[in-house]
Design an enzyme around this catalytic site. Sequence first.
Site, PDB file in Angstrom:
ATOM      1  CD1 TRP A  14      -0.237  -5.889  -3.553  1.00  0.00           C
ATOM      2  CD2 TRP A  14      -0.110  -6.721  -1.475  1.00  0.00           C
ATOM      3  NE1 TRP A  14       0.301  -7.143  -3.629  1.00  0.00           N
ATOM      4  CE2 TRP A  14       0.397  -7.684  -2.383  1.00  0.00           C
ATOM      5  CE3 TRP A  14      -0.119  -7.028  -0.120  1.00  0.00           C
ATOM      6  CZ2 TRP A  14       0.879  -8.919  -1.966  1.00  0.00           C
ATOM      7  CZ3 TRP A  14       0.356  -8.265   0.294  1.00  0.00           C
ATOM      8  CH2 TRP A  14       0.849  -9.193  -0.632  1.00  0.00           C
ATOM      9  NE  ARG A  32       4.775   1.507  -1.306  1.00  0.00           N
ATOM     10  CZ  ARG A  32       5.596   1.537  -0.271  1.00  0.00           C
ATOM     11  NH1 ARG A  32       6.743   2.151  -0.376  1.00  0.00           N
ATOM     12  NH2 ARG A  32       5.272   0.963   0.864  1.00  0.00           N
ATOM     13  CE  LYS A  43      14.368 -11.065  -9.809  1.00  0.00           C
ATOM     14  NZ  LYS A  43      14.795 -10.700  -8.525  1.00  0.00           N
ATOM     15  CG  ASN A 103       0.519   2.464   3.593  1.00  0.00           C
ATOM     16  OD1 ASN A 103      -0.533   2.434   2.972  1.00  0.00           O
ATOM     17  ND2 ASN A 103       1.634   2.986   3.120  1.00  0.00           N
ATOM     18  N   GLY A 104      -0.266  -0.755   6.623  1.00  0.00           N
ATOM     19  CA  GLY A 104       0.093  -1.557   7.797  1.00  0.00           C
ATOM     20  C   GLY A 104      -1.024  -2.503   8.167  1.00  0.00           C
ATOM     21  CG  HIS A 118      18.549 -37.133  -5.435  1.00  0.00           C
ATOM     22  ND1 HIS A 118      18.870 -38.432  -5.157  1.00  0.00           N
ATOM     23  CD2 HIS A 118      19.717 -36.445  -5.429  1.00  0.00           C
ATOM     24  CE1 HIS A 118      20.175 -38.546  -4.969  1.00  0.00           C
ATOM     25  NE2 HIS A 118      20.720 -37.346  -5.128  1.00  0.00           N
ATOM     26  CD  GLU A 156      17.339 -13.093  -7.145  1.00  0.00           C
ATOM     27  OE1 GLU A 156      16.734 -13.689  -6.239  1.00  0.00           O
ATOM     28  OE2 GLU A 156      17.006 -11.961  -7.560  1.00  0.00           O
ATOM     29  CD  GLU A 160      10.441 -11.379  -8.702  1.00  0.00           C
ATOM     30  OE1 GLU A 160       9.698 -11.065  -7.765  1.00  0.00           O
ATOM     31  OE2 GLU A 160      11.662 -11.144  -8.699  1.00  0.00           O
ATOM     32  CE  LYS A 216      11.705  -2.793  -4.984  1.00  0.00           C
ATOM     33  NZ  LYS A 216      12.483  -3.838  -5.692  1.00  0.00           N
ATOM     34  CB  CYS A 255      -0.877   0.022   1.235  1.00  0.00           C
ATOM     35  SG  CYS A 255      -1.899  -1.422   1.396  1.00  0.00           S
TER      36      CYS A 255
HETATM   37  O1  M6R Z   1      12.990  -5.712   0.664  1.00  0.00           O
HETATM   38  P1  M6R Z   1      13.424  -7.118   0.917  1.00  0.00           P
HETATM   39  O2  M6R Z   1      14.797  -7.392   0.352  1.00  0.00           O
HETATM   40  O3  M6R Z   1      13.339  -7.535   2.329  1.00  0.00           O
HETATM   41  O4  M6R Z   1      12.397  -8.004   0.088  1.00  0.00           O
HETATM   42  C1  M6R Z   1      12.422  -9.391   0.185  1.00  0.00           C
HETATM   43  C2  M6R Z   1      11.585 -10.022  -0.902  1.00  0.00           C
HETATM   44  O5  M6R Z   1      10.238  -9.664  -0.761  1.00  0.00           O
HETATM   45  C3  M6R Z   1      12.061  -9.608  -2.293  1.00  0.00           C
HETATM   46  O6  M6R Z   1      13.407  -9.921  -2.493  1.00  0.00           O
HETATM   47  C4  M6R Z   1      11.215 -10.293  -3.371  1.00  0.00           C
HETATM   48  O7  M6R Z   1      11.468 -11.662  -3.376  1.00  0.00           O
HETATM   49  C5  M6R Z   1      11.469  -9.657  -4.729  1.00  0.00           C
HETATM   50  N1  M6R Z   1      10.233  -9.508  -5.442  1.00  0.00           N
HETATM   51  C6  M6R Z   1      12.373 -10.423  -5.590  1.00  0.00           C
HETATM   52  O8  M6R Z   1      12.561  -9.805  -6.817  1.00  0.00           O
END
Ligand code: M6R
Length: 573
Positions: A74, A27, A452, A100-101, A471, A448, A455, A568, A2
């Site tokens: 969100w 975000r 990537k 927010n929160g 396995h 990673e 997502e 984000k 949010c």
């Molecule tokens: O802000 P942070 O590094 O704590 O965020 C952690 C994850 O939410 C963040 O890395 C997320 O996996 C990303 N979307 C990856 O691209």
Amino acid sequence: MCGIVGHTGRRDIIAALVEGLEKLEYRGYDSAGIALAESGGLKTVRSVGRISRLREKLAGIVTDARCGIGHTRWATHGKPTEVNCHPHLSFGRRFAVVHNGIIENCRELRALCEDRGISPVSDTDSELIAHLLEFNYEGDPLRAVRKTADMLTGSFAVAALLADFPDEIYALRRTSPLLIGVGRGYTCLASDGCALEADCVYSLGDGQYARLTPSGAEFYSRGRRVSPRKIPPFDAAHCVRGGYEHFMLKEICEQPEAAARTVEALSGRRLRGRLLMIGCGSSYHAALSALPLAERATGKAACATTAGEFLCSEKTDGRGRTAVLISQSGETADTVAAAEEAARRGYSALAVANVPRSSLTRVCRRSVLTHAGPEISVATTKGFTSQAAALSAMLAPPPLAEEVRRLPFAIERALNCDGDASAAARLLKADKAAFFIGRKSDLGTALEGALKLREITYIPAFGLSAGELKHGSIALIEEGTPVVLVHTDPQLKDKSLLTAATVRARGGRVIAVTPDDEVAAAADLALRIPAVHPLLSPAVAVVPLQLLAYRAAVALGRDVDKPRNLAKSVTVE
Ligand code: M6R
């Protein structure tokens, strides 16, 4: 997640609010809305979906308001519907609230509202704040704000309008960030510096509240006026794409500078002793990819885990150990909670965060910063590489110090494989699984790469240890299945060659990310990277994987910077 904006003293109030919300789009959100303090009362306009839909709804609206608040939501409590969308009005339409929160005691507060004859219309915890403000209002807005804050448990950043004072905004916060900006003839607020354009920017302190008028802001804590804390203005250059098609590509290209700033800032800092590295998503992958280096540097067994797992693990004694909490945003709820839990278990907690004065740096006893600069794209790129560079700088033994300083140049050279990444992207199919494999330092990099791709393209991508493929997962490999093999360690060459052969024997297409000629030759396609010490390789080897995901997402026509369902920073546990 949010986002909040607010302005008072603006003739162009609708434009100011909508432009602010657009800057928060990165975000992640599923609905948006604004509230205006008009002379005839408070008015809200809300819509589900993109800000462009809100814009359409606002077209043609004429207002005498000079003051308003806005929100991107969100969904957590309740679906993304218009009724759940912020701003929320109080029962008597006196207050409009954006939040927010998470309000943890929302059940009790809902019951309290119902006891007083008010039935909340939405499923949200946020609407309850509006009702509480009106219950607590007896002519003194600041008193109502303070009383309301005292009734809330959990995290919140709130901005509220009050119909009786149509040129004022009231702000309150606990844990969730909120910034206040003062410009010429107007005052504004936002949950993110990116959405603030002002001459002076102040951070609303934890537990503080404020009144904003067109001529400035008053800050309060426990009923007393307090001095505001000025912070450096946000570098607006980070908020513009500057000729790039997407923020993600811009941020991929910014990686050499981000890594250079980080290495420069952290050289001389040492991580010692028994380390437990904790993060979520990509930050966890950064931890995992640094594990072999941590063990080499300290000579002791080290551990990497996700914040969520750490929180539900057995409460073992952490005394004499360091917990390294890694987060780009510094606002990830699981990671912040893990930092608190680590301290309770006796660990010495060190934050590695990209955002100064974030929740994580506040809860950890010590902190260091990565220097990636603000990251806008939801999929992290320079955030990850600067974490990998930071861990390399703090862990590399002295003989590797010069190699660490050369990492930014290696990252720059790795960007050259963009053309090959586009070719590799053509081997991926929207509905067919892809695998990312690696060993030792390459395992975190492979995970990673898979994240990537998942997502931003929604392709089912699995990251796993190369040794684990046989396995079970190998059952999914058939003619044309893409398998991205990350190989940087010469000592593991025989294993990587065998893995490549095993995959190809089953019809799989091997895409090798490697500096090694033989491994490259054993693959169907190679994304060549410069050779660096294998323990320092994650910051370099990840670059072709980012480009691969990016090119695949563009080819599939995905919304690269704002993937579906994602935010984000994930500020809920
Ligand atoms: O802000 P942070 O590094 O704590 O965020 C952690 C994850 O939410 C963040 O890395 C997320 O996996 C990303 N979307 C990856 O691209």
